[in-house]
Design a protein around this motif. Structure first.
Motif, PDB file in Angstrom:
ATOM      1  N   LYS A 123      27.745  33.001-102.522  1.00  0.00           N
ATOM      2  CA  LYS A 123      26.521  32.196-102.529  1.00  0.00           C
ATOM      3  C   LYS A 123      25.245  33.033-102.588  1.00  0.00           C
ATOM      4  CE  LYS A 123      23.976  28.917 -99.787  1.00  0.00           C
ATOM      5  NZ  LYS A 123      23.752  28.297 -98.486  1.00  0.00           N
ATOM      6  N   GLU A 124      25.215  34.135-101.838  1.00  0.00           N
ATOM      7  CA  GLU A 124      23.996  34.932-101.765  1.00  0.00           C
ATOM      8  C   GLU A 124      23.579  35.446-103.139  1.00  0.00           C
ATOM      9  OE1 GLU A 124      22.456  35.311 -98.720  1.00  0.00           O
ATOM     10  OE2 GLU A 124      24.050  34.027 -97.945  1.00  0.00           O
ATOM     11  N   VAL A 125      24.570  35.957-103.872  1.00  0.00           N
ATOM     12  CA  VAL A 125      24.287  36.503-105.208  1.00  0.00           C
ATOM     13  C   VAL A 125      24.016  35.365-106.198  1.00  0.00           C
ATOM     14  CG1 VAL A 125      25.276  37.816-107.125  1.00  0.00           C
ATOM     15  CG2 VAL A 125      25.536  38.646-104.796  1.00  0.00           C
ATOM     16  N   ALA A 126      24.757  34.258-106.063  1.00  0.00           N
ATOM     17  CA  ALA A 126      24.535  33.121-106.966  1.00  0.00           C
ATOM     18  C   ALA A 126      23.091  32.628-106.834  1.00  0.00           C
ATOM     19  CB  ALA A 126      25.518  31.996-106.645  1.00  0.00           C
ATOM     20  N   MET A 127      22.615  32.557-105.598  1.00  0.00           N
ATOM     21  CA  MET A 127      21.228  32.117-105.388  1.00  0.00           C
ATOM     22  C   MET A 127      20.250  33.089-106.023  1.00  0.00           C
ATOM     23  SD  MET A 127      20.476  30.388-101.748  1.00  0.00           S
ATOM     24  CE  MET A 127      21.251  31.624-100.790  1.00  0.00           C
ATOM     25  N   THR A 128      20.546  34.383-105.872  1.00  0.00           N
ATOM     26  CA  THR A 128      19.665  35.402-106.461  1.00  0.00           C
ATOM     27  C   THR A 128      19.593  35.233-107.982  1.00  0.00           C
ATOM     28  OG1 THR A 128      20.327  36.893-104.700  1.00  0.00           O
ATOM     29  CG2 THR A 128      19.232  37.887-106.587  1.00  0.00           C
TER      30      THR A 128
ATOM     31  N   PHE B  36      15.186  37.938 -86.103  1.00  0.00           N
ATOM     32  CA  PHE B  36      15.853  37.103 -87.104  1.00  0.00           C
ATOM     33  C   PHE B  36      15.975  35.731 -86.469  1.00  0.00           C
ATOM     34  CE2 PHE B  36      19.978  36.948 -89.775  1.00  0.00           C
ATOM     35  CZ  PHE B  36      19.288  36.364 -90.804  1.00  0.00           C
ATOM     36  N   GLU B  37      15.314  34.731 -87.063  1.00  0.00           N
ATOM     37  CA  GLU B  37      15.228  33.443 -86.367  1.00  0.00           C
ATOM     38  C   GLU B  37      16.553  32.692 -86.371  1.00  0.00           C
ATOM     39  OE1 GLU B  37      11.770  31.240 -87.499  1.00  0.00           O
ATOM     40  OE2 GLU B  37      12.451  29.503 -86.335  1.00  0.00           O
ATOM     41  N   ASP B  38      16.881  32.151 -85.223  1.00  0.00           N
ATOM     42  CA  ASP B  38      18.125  31.405 -85.029  1.00  0.00           C
ATOM     43  C   ASP B  38      18.037  30.035 -85.702  1.00  0.00           C
ATOM     44  OD1 ASP B  38      20.501  30.611 -84.065  1.00  0.00           O
ATOM     45  OD2 ASP B  38      19.936  30.545 -81.955  1.00  0.00           O
ATOM     46  N   ARG B  39      19.160  29.471 -86.071  1.00  0.00           N
ATOM     47  CA  ARG B  39      19.312  28.104 -86.559  1.00  0.00           C
ATOM     48  C   ARG B  39      18.574  27.808 -87.868  1.00  0.00           C
ATOM     49  NH1 ARG B  39      16.966  24.750 -83.340  1.00  0.00           N
ATOM     50  NH2 ARG B  39      16.124  26.205 -81.854  1.00  0.00           N
ATOM     51  N   THR B  40      18.188  28.837 -88.614  1.00  0.00           N
ATOM     52  CA  THR B  40      17.548  28.555 -89.901  1.00  0.00           C
ATOM     53  C   THR B  40      18.635  28.364 -90.957  1.00  0.00           C
ATOM     54  OG1 THR B  40      17.432  30.876 -90.504  1.00  0.00           O
ATOM     55  CG2 THR B  40      15.531  29.961 -89.351  1.00  0.00           C
TER      56      THR B  40
ATOM     57  N   ASP C 108      19.467  28.044 -95.497  1.00  0.00           N
ATOM     58  CA  ASP C 108      19.000  28.567 -96.788  1.00  0.00           C
ATOM     59  C   ASP C 108      18.132  27.556 -97.537  1.00  0.00           C
ATOM     60  OD1 ASP C 108      20.234  30.973 -96.444  1.00  0.00           O
ATOM     61  OD2 ASP C 108      22.076  30.390 -97.459  1.00  0.00           O
ATOM     62  N   TYR C 109      17.889  26.401 -96.917  1.00  0.00           N
ATOM     63  CA  TYR C 109      17.032  25.384 -97.543  1.00  0.00           C
ATOM     64  C   TYR C 109      15.586  25.851 -97.363  1.00  0.00           C
ATOM     65  CZ  TYR C 109      15.785  20.501 -98.736  1.00  0.00           C
ATOM     66  OH  TYR C 109      15.311  19.355 -99.343  1.00  0.00           O
ATOM     67  N   ARG C 110      15.025  26.416 -98.426  1.00  0.00           N
ATOM     68  CA  ARG C 110      13.713  27.045 -98.312  1.00  0.00           C
ATOM     69  C   ARG C 110      12.866  26.829 -99.546  1.00  0.00           C
ATOM     70  NH1 ARG C 110      14.016  32.206 -94.596  1.00  0.00           N
ATOM     71  NH2 ARG C 110      15.454  31.311 -93.132  1.00  0.00           N
ATOM     72  N   LEU C 111      11.565  26.856 -99.354  1.00  0.00           N
ATOM     73  CA  LEU C 111      10.649  26.883-100.493  1.00  0.00           C
ATOM     74  C   LEU C 111       9.946  28.229-100.478  1.00  0.00           C
ATOM     75  CD1 LEU C 111       8.169  24.266-101.813  1.00  0.00           C
ATOM     76  CD2 LEU C 111       7.335  26.527-101.238  1.00  0.00           C
ATOM     77  N   LEU C 112       9.933  28.899-101.626  1.00  0.00           N
ATOM     78  CA  LEU C 112       9.252  30.190-101.741  1.00  0.00           C
ATOM     79  C   LEU C 112       8.155  30.097-102.789  1.00  0.00           C
ATOM     80  CD1 LEU C 112      12.380  32.531-102.107  1.00  0.00           C
ATOM     81  CD2 LEU C 112      11.380  31.672 -99.993  1.00  0.00           C
ATOM     82  N   ASP C 113       6.988  30.585-102.429  1.00  0.00           N
ATOM     83  CA  ASP C 113       5.891  30.662-103.392  1.00  0.00           C
ATOM     84  C   ASP C 113       6.218  31.746-104.422  1.00  0.00           C
ATOM     85  OD1 ASP C 113       2.862  29.939-103.741  1.00  0.00           O
ATOM     86  OD2 ASP C 113       3.018  32.109-104.027  1.00  0.00           O
TER      87      ASP C 113
ATOM     88  N   ARG D  97      23.119  44.967-103.209  1.00  0.00           N
ATOM     89  CA  ARG D  97      24.184  44.049-103.641  1.00  0.00           C
ATOM     90  C   ARG D  97      24.734  43.220-102.492  1.00  0.00           C
ATOM     91  NH1 ARG D  97      22.798  47.451-106.328  1.00  0.00           N
ATOM     92  NH2 ARG D  97      22.840  47.434-108.591  1.00  0.00           N
ATOM     93  N   ASN D  98      24.929  43.871-101.344  1.00  0.00           N
ATOM     94  CA  ASN D  98      25.396  43.135-100.164  1.00  0.00           C
ATOM     95  C   ASN D  98      24.177  42.565 -99.488  1.00  0.00           C
ATOM     96  OD1 ASN D  98      28.199  43.890-100.281  1.00  0.00           O
ATOM     97  ND2 ASN D  98      27.426  45.955 -99.914  1.00  0.00           N
ATOM     98  N   ARG D  99      23.881  41.321 -99.795  1.00  0.00           N
ATOM     99  CA  ARG D  99      22.598  40.809 -99.348  1.00  0.00           C
ATOM    100  C   ARG D  99      22.718  39.560 -98.502  1.00  0.00           C
ATOM    101  NH1 ARG D  99      18.930  39.383-103.688  1.00  0.00           N
ATOM    102  NH2 ARG D  99      18.894  41.603-104.038  1.00  0.00           N
ATOM    103  N   LEU D 100      21.687  39.355 -97.724  1.00  0.00           N
ATOM    104  CA  LEU D 100      21.578  38.127 -96.955  1.00  0.00           C
ATOM    105  C   LEU D 100      20.208  37.549 -97.290  1.00  0.00           C
ATOM    106  CD1 LEU D 100      22.994  36.434 -94.720  1.00  0.00           C
ATOM    107  CD2 LEU D 100      21.487  37.581 -93.116  1.00  0.00           C
ATOM    108  N   TYR D 101      20.241  36.449 -98.048  1.00  0.00           N
ATOM    109  CA  TYR D 101      19.007  35.803 -98.530  1.00  0.00           C
ATOM    110  C   TYR D 101      18.023  35.560 -97.389  1.00  0.00           C
ATOM    111  CZ  TYR D 101      16.300  31.849-100.431  1.00  0.00           C
ATOM    112  OH  TYR D 101      15.316  30.995-100.822  1.00  0.00           O
ATOM    113  N   ARG D 102      18.523  34.900 -96.330  1.00  0.00           N
ATOM    114  CA  ARG D 102      17.671  34.572 -95.185  1.00  0.00           C
ATOM    115  C   ARG D 102      17.057  35.820 -94.565  1.00  0.00           C
ATOM    116  NH1 ARG D 102      21.766  31.249 -91.778  1.00  0.00           N
ATOM    117  NH2 ARG D 102      23.034  31.514 -93.632  1.00  0.00           N
ATOM    118  N   GLY D 103      17.887  36.874 -94.447  1.00  0.00           N
ATOM    119  CA  GLY D 103      17.431  38.113 -93.827  1.00  0.00           C
ATOM    120  C   GLY D 103      16.298  38.732 -94.633  1.00  0.00           C
TER     121      GLY D 103
END
Ligand code: UDP
Ligand code: MG
Length: 327
Positions: free
Chosen positions: A89-94, A166-170, A172-177, A190-196
């Motif tokens: 998922k992380e890479v697919a989102m990227t 790193f905020e708890d309970r967040t 991947d539903y996000r809006l980015l400018d 490559r080994n990524r965490l979108y939220r992070g």
């Protein structure tokens, strides 16, 4: 200057801004048509923007791709990217974010767990000021107890040792400018965490508190415990070098204990000889403690070296098999 002034002028010029929805998809054949109907209903009422809906098919073995293709024929706002295999998922989102053209990008799951009726609220906060608008769950009642506990434990450990909060309970539903998106795209790991990565970037953020829903098809999450474990390890090694430091602390502590024990054994032996330590027992004790430390250290160092190895190889993060309506 508040963003709504800019928006006002751009709308006067009849130049509607584009907002991109980025949806990673893996085994969602039943959810895609339902998700599309729901999301279209919401987008229809937001007349001040144009929308593009980008589905990234992360090599689903079912007919998810066929379902997306059907939507694409009916609706030119729908675009898809087919990855050549399952990249996660992380890479697919990227991949989706990289191909999004919008002034803002909204990332959400294709299984309906991220309620689409919140999209207007995300946009409202973005218009008001914020460059990142993200979802925080009030609780995770829908998750099973083991997932809930492991998630809480992960955040506790992570925040205790990482260099940033790193905020708890967040989710991947996000809006980015667009500004945030452009910075996000500079990250090549490559080994990524979108939220992070997004949390690390900073910017003005606004949290929207609402709960995730049940999946539209009532099916199971495709995240196995193995995948979640890999994600947790990746997050630790990419955002913290504390585990490496921990080895040193631990080694220091064990050496101290072993030395005290050693001195104690020697003194006892040559003075009162009260505890009758056998020489071999004492040596074994010290030796096994040392071996344990070395093995721990090797395991942790191997984790970091594996990461360096993967990053140094410089392979592309993902491979696109084919795509539609993507420029
Ligand atoms: N997903 C993906 N690749 C994967 C696993 C999941 O693109 O290897 C997608 C999936 O289709 C969904 C989102 O990522 O849109 C979240 O997955 P899931 O619902 O399985 O996870 P959870 O709800 O537990 O976060
Ligand atoms: Mg889900």
């Amino acid at each position: 200057m508040r963003r709504d002034y800019l928006l006002h002028f751009s709308q006067m010029a009849k130049n509607k801004q584009l907002i991109s929805l980025v949806i990673p998809v893996f085994k969602e054949e039943k959810n895609i048509p339902l998700f599309y109907i729901e999301v279209k209903k919401i987008l229809k009422n937001i007349t001040s923007y144009n929308f593009e809906i980008i589905f990234i098919n992360d090599w689903s073995p079912d007919s998810s791709w066929y379902e997306i293709e059907k939507l694409c024929i009916l609706d030119t706002d729908v675009k898809w990217i087919n990855l050549s295999r399952n990249f996660g998922k992380e890479v697919a989102m990227t991949a989706g974010i990289e191909h999004a053209k919008g002034e803002a990008v909204i990332t959400l799951d294709g299984d309906g767990q991220h309620p689409v009726e919140q999209i207007p609220n995300f946009i409202q906060e973005w218009e008001a000021w914020y460059q990142i608008v993200y979802n925080v769950r009030p609780n995770i009642a829908w998750a099973n107890v083991l997932k809930k506990l492991s998630s809480q434990l992960f955040y506790k450990v992570f925040n205790a040792i990482s260099e940033f909060e790193f905020e708890d309970r967040t989710t991947d539903y996000r809006l980015l400018d667009r500004v945030v998106v452009n910075y996000f795209l500079k990250f090549s790991e490559r080994n990524r965490l979108y939220r992070g990565i997004i949390d690390w970037l900073g910017f003005d953020k606004k949290a929207l508190v609402f709960d995730a829903r049940e999946r539209l098809d009532n099916g199971d999450s495709s995240y196995s415990y193995k995948k979640l474990w890999t994600l947790a390890i990746n997050s630790l090694t990419s955002f913290s070098i504390f585990p490496l430091r921990l080895v040193w602390y631990f080694g220091f502590f064990m050496t101290l204990i072993s030395s005290i024990l050693f001195v104690f054994v020697i003194i006892d032996k040559f003075t009162i000889n009260r505890f009758y330590f056998s020489n071999i027992a004492a040596l074994l004790l010290i030796n096994s403690a040392l071996i344990w430390i070395v093995l721990m250290a090797l395991w942790l160092i191997a984790l970091y070296i594996a990461r360096i190895h993967e990053e140094v190889q410089g392979r592309p993060m993902y491979i696109i098999k084919d795509c539609k309506n993507i420029k």
